[in-house]
Write a protein that holds these residues in place. Structure first.
Motif, PDB file in Angstrom:
ATOM      1  N   ASN A  90      -3.219  12.418   4.695  1.00 55.09           N
ATOM      2  CA  ASN A  90      -1.636  12.290   5.334  1.00 55.09           C
ATOM      3  C   ASN A  90      -0.872  11.591   4.372  1.00 55.09           C
ATOM      4  OD1 ASN A  90      -2.636   9.873   5.755  1.00 55.09           O
ATOM      5  ND2 ASN A  90      -1.698   9.620   7.881  1.00 55.09           N
ATOM      6  N   MET A  91      -1.170  11.454   2.783  1.00 53.48           N
ATOM      7  CA  MET A  91      -0.124  10.962   1.885  1.00 53.48           C
ATOM      8  C   MET A  91      -0.249  11.759   0.837  1.00 53.48           C
ATOM      9  SD  MET A  91      -1.561   7.039   1.904  1.00 53.48           S
ATOM     10  CE  MET A  91      -1.372   5.882   3.016  1.00 53.48           C
ATOM     11  N   TYR A  92       0.641  11.640  -0.019  1.00 52.46           N
ATOM     12  CA  TYR A  92       1.016  12.330  -1.071  1.00 52.46           C
ATOM     13  C   TYR A  92       1.773  11.582  -2.310  1.00 52.46           C
ATOM     14  CZ  TYR A  92       5.783  13.583  -0.083  1.00 52.46           C
ATOM     15  OH  TYR A  92       7.113  13.312   0.239  1.00 52.46           O
ATOM     16  N   VAL A  93       1.412  12.025  -3.408  1.00 57.59           N
ATOM     17  CA  VAL A  93       2.419  11.426  -4.588  1.00 57.59           C
ATOM     18  C   VAL A  93       3.529  12.096  -4.652  1.00 57.59           C
ATOM     19  CG1 VAL A  93       2.424  10.845  -6.949  1.00 57.59           C
ATOM     20  CG2 VAL A  93       0.254  10.514  -5.717  1.00 57.59           C
ATOM     21  N   SER A  94       4.550  11.457  -4.687  1.00 54.59           N
ATOM     22  CA  SER A  94       5.938  12.361  -4.718  1.00 54.59           C
ATOM     23  C   SER A  94       6.125  12.760  -6.344  1.00 54.59           C
ATOM     24  CB  SER A  94       7.013  11.254  -4.759  1.00 54.59           C
ATOM     25  OG  SER A  94       8.271  11.892  -5.093  1.00 54.59           O
ATOM     26  N   PRO A  95       6.257  14.163  -6.311  1.00 57.32           N
ATOM     27  CA  PRO A  95       6.386  14.843  -7.595  1.00 57.32           C
ATOM     28  C   PRO A  95       7.487  14.418  -8.633  1.00 57.32           C
ATOM     29  CG  PRO A  95       6.469  16.452  -5.820  1.00 57.32           C
ATOM     30  CD  PRO A  95       6.684  15.208  -5.106  1.00 57.32           C
ATOM     31  N   SER A  96       8.474  13.567  -7.916  1.00 57.81           N
ATOM     32  CA  SER A  96       9.345  13.000  -8.900  1.00 57.81           C
ATOM     33  C   SER A  96       9.050  11.454  -9.325  1.00 57.81           C
ATOM     34  CB  SER A  96      10.753  13.011  -8.280  1.00 57.81           C
ATOM     35  OG  SER A  96      10.649  12.258  -6.739  1.00 57.81           O
ATOM     36  N   SER A  97       7.998  11.328  -8.780  1.00 56.03           N
ATOM     37  CA  SER A  97       7.422   9.737  -9.013  1.00 56.03           C
ATOM     38  C   SER A  97       7.589   9.333 -10.496  1.00 56.03           C
ATOM     39  CB  SER A  97       6.206   9.332  -8.303  1.00 56.03           C
ATOM     40  OG  SER A  97       5.784   8.339  -8.871  1.00 56.03           O
ATOM     41  N   ARG A  98       8.028   8.395 -10.910  1.00 52.84           N
ATOM     42  CA  ARG A  98       7.969   7.994 -12.257  1.00 52.84           C
ATOM     43  C   ARG A  98       7.091   6.789 -12.358  1.00 52.84           C
ATOM     44  NH1 ARG A  98      13.804   5.803 -12.831  1.00 52.84           N
ATOM     45  NH2 ARG A  98      13.363   5.421 -10.605  1.00 52.84           N
ATOM     46  N   ASP A  99       6.306   6.421 -11.395  1.00 53.41           N
ATOM     47  CA  ASP A  99       5.444   5.452 -11.181  1.00 53.41           C
ATOM     48  C   ASP A  99       3.984   5.964 -11.098  1.00 53.41           C
ATOM     49  OD1 ASP A  99       7.487   3.507 -11.417  1.00 53.41           O
ATOM     50  OD2 ASP A  99       7.441   3.257  -9.412  1.00 53.41           O
ATOM     51  N   VAL A 100       3.787   7.076 -10.763  1.00 49.77           N
ATOM     52  CA  VAL A 100       2.330   7.582 -10.197  1.00 49.77           C
ATOM     53  C   VAL A 100       2.175   9.132 -10.900  1.00 49.77           C
ATOM     54  CG1 VAL A 100       0.634   7.872  -8.684  1.00 49.77           C
ATOM     55  CG2 VAL A 100       2.368   6.072  -8.454  1.00 49.77           C
ATOM     56  N   GLN A 101       1.313   9.490 -11.795  1.00 51.90           N
ATOM     57  CA  GLN A 101       0.943  10.698 -12.300  1.00 51.90           C
ATOM     58  C   GLN A 101       0.297  11.457 -11.174  1.00 51.90           C
ATOM     59  OE1 GLN A 101      -1.081   9.956 -15.777  1.00 51.90           O
ATOM     60  NE2 GLN A 101       0.683   9.801 -16.859  1.00 51.90           N
ATOM     61  N   PRO A 102       0.645  12.953 -11.090  1.00 55.99           N
ATOM     62  CA  PRO A 102      -0.224  13.685 -10.277  1.00 55.99           C
ATOM     63  C   PRO A 102      -1.681  13.488  -9.838  1.00 55.99           C
ATOM     64  CG  PRO A 102       1.273  15.077 -11.426  1.00 55.99           C
ATOM     65  CD  PRO A 102       0.988  13.705 -12.189  1.00 55.99           C
ATOM     66  N   ASP A 103      -2.255  12.853 -11.088  1.00 55.53           N
ATOM     67  CA  ASP A 103      -3.846  12.796 -10.853  1.00 55.53           C
ATOM     68  C   ASP A 103      -3.907  11.362 -10.072  1.00 55.53           C
ATOM     69  OD1 ASP A 103      -3.352  10.733 -12.819  1.00 55.53           O
ATOM     70  OD2 ASP A 103      -4.859  11.409 -14.012  1.00 55.53           O
ATOM     71  N   GLY A 104      -2.882  10.457  -9.808  1.00 53.31           N
ATOM     72  CA  GLY A 104      -2.944   9.131  -9.288  1.00 53.31           C
ATOM     73  C   GLY A 104      -2.839   8.147 -10.197  1.00 53.31           C
ATOM     74  N   THR A 105      -3.073   8.377 -11.314  1.00 53.27           N
ATOM     75  CA  THR A 105      -2.787   7.338 -12.354  1.00 53.27           C
ATOM     76  C   THR A 105      -1.444   6.526 -12.190  1.00 53.27           C
ATOM     77  OG1 THR A 105      -4.138   8.334 -13.985  1.00 53.27           O
ATOM     78  CG2 THR A 105      -3.158   6.669 -14.807  1.00 53.27           C
TER      79      THR A 105
END
Length: 135
Positions: A90-105
């Motif tokens: 029920n969570m996701y990494v925001s595509p616009s995140s500058r802090d977390v890459q799509p793989d979670g890094t």
């Protein structure tokens, strides 16, 4: 914990012990220490100390417990930890995140500009990480 430190022989054992104690006792996180195999982008594998669990943060007025893994490399704290977000269903990494890459890094500036003499990692990390959203 002390068995892990003896087994892995980190270069800076006292500093690593202090940071692990701080992480495990932090009121803003629930973390467990283990030894796990980490696979680098090159394909090389190594047994590393891993703190895994959740870090609490507030985002847009709501409180979230973010699942993370913090990998402490052999030369920690002279080299930065490797940090991943491990989102639940029920969570996701925001595509616009500058802090977390799509793989979670996690790629916050704090980690990219790591210099231990200027950073006490876990204390500041918990207050710097806020770019995770709930669905």
């Amino acid at each position: 914990m002390f068995v892990f430190l003896f087994f892995l022989q980190p270069t800076n054992r006292d500093l690593v012990r202090r940071e692990i104690n701080q992480a495990i006792s932090s009121p803003s996180a629930t973390l467990i220490l283990s030894v796990k195999k980490f696979i680098y982008h090159t394909g090389a594998a190594k047994e590393l100390l891993c703190l895994e669990g959740t870090v609490g943060c507030t985002y847009n007025g709501s409180r979230y417990n973010i699942p993370i893994e913090i990998w402490l490399q052999q030369d920690h704290p002279m080299v930065s930890p490797i940090v991943y977000v491990r989102p639940t269903s029920n969570m996701y990494v925001s595509p616009s995140s500058r802090d977390v890459q799509p793989d979670g890094t996690v790629i916050i500036p704090y980690l990219r500009s790591w210099r231990h003499v200027n950073h006490f990692f876990l204390y500041r990390f918990f207050s710097n990480f806020k770019s995770f959203l709930a669905k």
